[in-house]
Motif scaffolding. Structure first.
Motif, PDB file in Angstrom:
ATOM      1  N   LEU A  78      -2.941  -2.034   7.756  1.00 41.24           N
ATOM      2  CA  LEU A  78      -1.545  -1.787   8.109  1.00 41.24           C
ATOM      3  C   LEU A  78      -0.607  -2.707   7.339  1.00 41.24           C
ATOM      4  N   LEU A  79      -1.024  -3.970   7.146  1.00 40.56           N
ATOM      5  CA  LEU A  79      -0.182  -4.894   6.387  1.00 40.56           C
ATOM      6  C   LEU A  79      -0.054  -4.439   4.940  1.00 40.56           C
ATOM      7  N   HIS A  80      -1.168  -4.035   4.336  1.00 37.06           N
ATOM      8  CA  HIS A  80      -1.124  -3.560   2.957  1.00 37.06           C
ATOM      9  C   HIS A  80      -0.276  -2.294   2.837  1.00 37.06           C
ATOM     10  N   THR A  81      -0.367  -1.426   3.835  1.00 38.33           N
ATOM     11  CA  THR A  81       0.431  -0.211   3.812  1.00 38.33           C
ATOM     12  C   THR A  81       1.917  -0.541   3.882  1.00 38.33           C
ATOM     13  N   ALA A  82       2.273  -1.504   4.742  1.00 37.93           N
ATOM     14  CA  ALA A  82       3.672  -1.916   4.863  1.00 37.93           C
ATOM     15  C   ALA A  82       4.192  -2.526   3.565  1.00 37.93           C
ATOM     16  N   ARG A  83       3.292  -3.105   2.777  1.00 33.58           N
ATOM     17  CA  ARG A  83       3.691  -3.714   1.505  1.00 33.58           C
ATOM     18  C   ARG A  83       3.643  -2.716   0.349  1.00 33.58           C
TER      19      ARG A  83
END
Length: 313
Positions: free
Chosen positions: A113-118
């Motif tokens: 999820l963090l990578h997707t947000a970035r």
């Protein structure tokens, strides 16, 4: 920190170390809590491990940290060790060790999820893993009482703090950086223990608690990390991160065997869903992808970013 890895023969030994040690870390925390309070236990653990690494850095004459690196190490240490692993010890007052391990096994899912947000492209299988993991968390939470829900409310932010701290880490070589992180995290935990009034309580020293603390320092924070570093250098990403879906099973079984923790239908169903979710996510992310970096998520004490060498022109 890669340079501190001992010389292992092949990958079988370090693989066994990561599976077994990180699978029994939560059991050791449970035994440690029988002799001391959670934040005090975590503070002593990381201050001791940090001092040992700092002494190693001094012996190797590693360069001092710059002001910027000291500040970053402090922030990362607070996220990883104060809020991440400190939260784990605090939560084990409310939920058993196996359930704690399953909640923290969702770290790779929050990383997605963090990578997707970035802005990183996310594959369909990774989204499937995230939804399976959330379903597993829901099943586990449904079987918890009021106290257990308090533990879950501590564990989910702890897992997210670990993900954030891991991505903020500068991943510099040597051991002085990780030592500074552990010292900063341990110091904040000590202050939090004082504020919480833990030092005012009557100490309950036992041989079991002392051995558990030694196990957490030597095996959980030092040896297993060195074994993991060896795997990331000499094994495929899928093999190196395989402990992430094996260690939770070991944690659940060891809790049932040594602490008589019940294997309820909710625990078994949640275990199956989370293990399937994490294995799906990790195996998907282990495939080659475009870009100069690849994140190797997994156990909360091992998630780091590995840089791929840029091909020469």
């Amino acid at each position: 920190m890669r340079s501190v890895s001992p010389t292992f023969g092949g990958t079988a030994v370090p693989l066994a170390v990561t599976w077994l040690v990180w699978g029994t870390t939560y059991l050791a925390i449970e035994f440690g809590l029988r002799g001391t309070e959670p934040l005090t236990l975590s503070s002593v653990r990381f201050l001791t491990a940090g001092l040992l690494l700092w002494g190693l850095a001094e012996r190797r004459h590693e360069p001092r940290l710059t002001t910027l690196r000291r500040r970053r190490a402090t922030l990362v240490g607070v996220l990883l060790f104060s809020m991440g692993m400190g939260g784990v010890a605090l939560a084990e007052q409310y939920v058993d060790s196996g359930t704690t391990a399953l909640f923290m096994a969702t770290v790779p899912l929050w990383s997605v999820l963090l990578h997707t947000a970035r802005g990183r492209p996310t594959r369909g299988a990774e989204w499937a893993g995230v939804w399976l993991g959330l379903a597993g968390v829901a099943v586990l939470s449904a079987g918890l009482g009021r106290g257990g829900l308090t533990g879950a409310a501590i564990l989910l932010p702890a897992a997210m703090c670990w993900v954030l701290g891991s991505h903020l880490d500068d991943h510099s070589p040597g051991v002085r950086g990780p030592a500074a992180q552990m010292l900063a995290g341990g110091a904040v935990l000590a202050v939090a223990a004082v504020v919480r009034g833990e030092f005012a309580s009557q100490p309950r020293p036992t041989w079991g608690a002392g051995l558990a603390l030694a196990y957490l320092v030597v095996f959980g924070s030092l040896l297993a990390m060195a074994a993991y570093r060896h795997l990331t250098a000499h094994a495929s990403p899928a093999l190196a991160t395989s402990y992430a879906f094996i260690s939770p099973v070991i944690a659940v079984l060891s809790g049932a065997l040594f602490l008589d923790e019940p294997l309820t239908p909710q625990v078994l169903a949640g275990t199956a869903l989370i293990v399937l979710a994490v294995s799906t996510t990790l195996l998907t992310r282990s495939r080659p992808a475009a870009g100069p970096t690849t994140t190797v998520p997994g156990h909360p004490e091992a998630m780091r970013t590995r840089r791929r060498p840029t091909p020469s022109r």
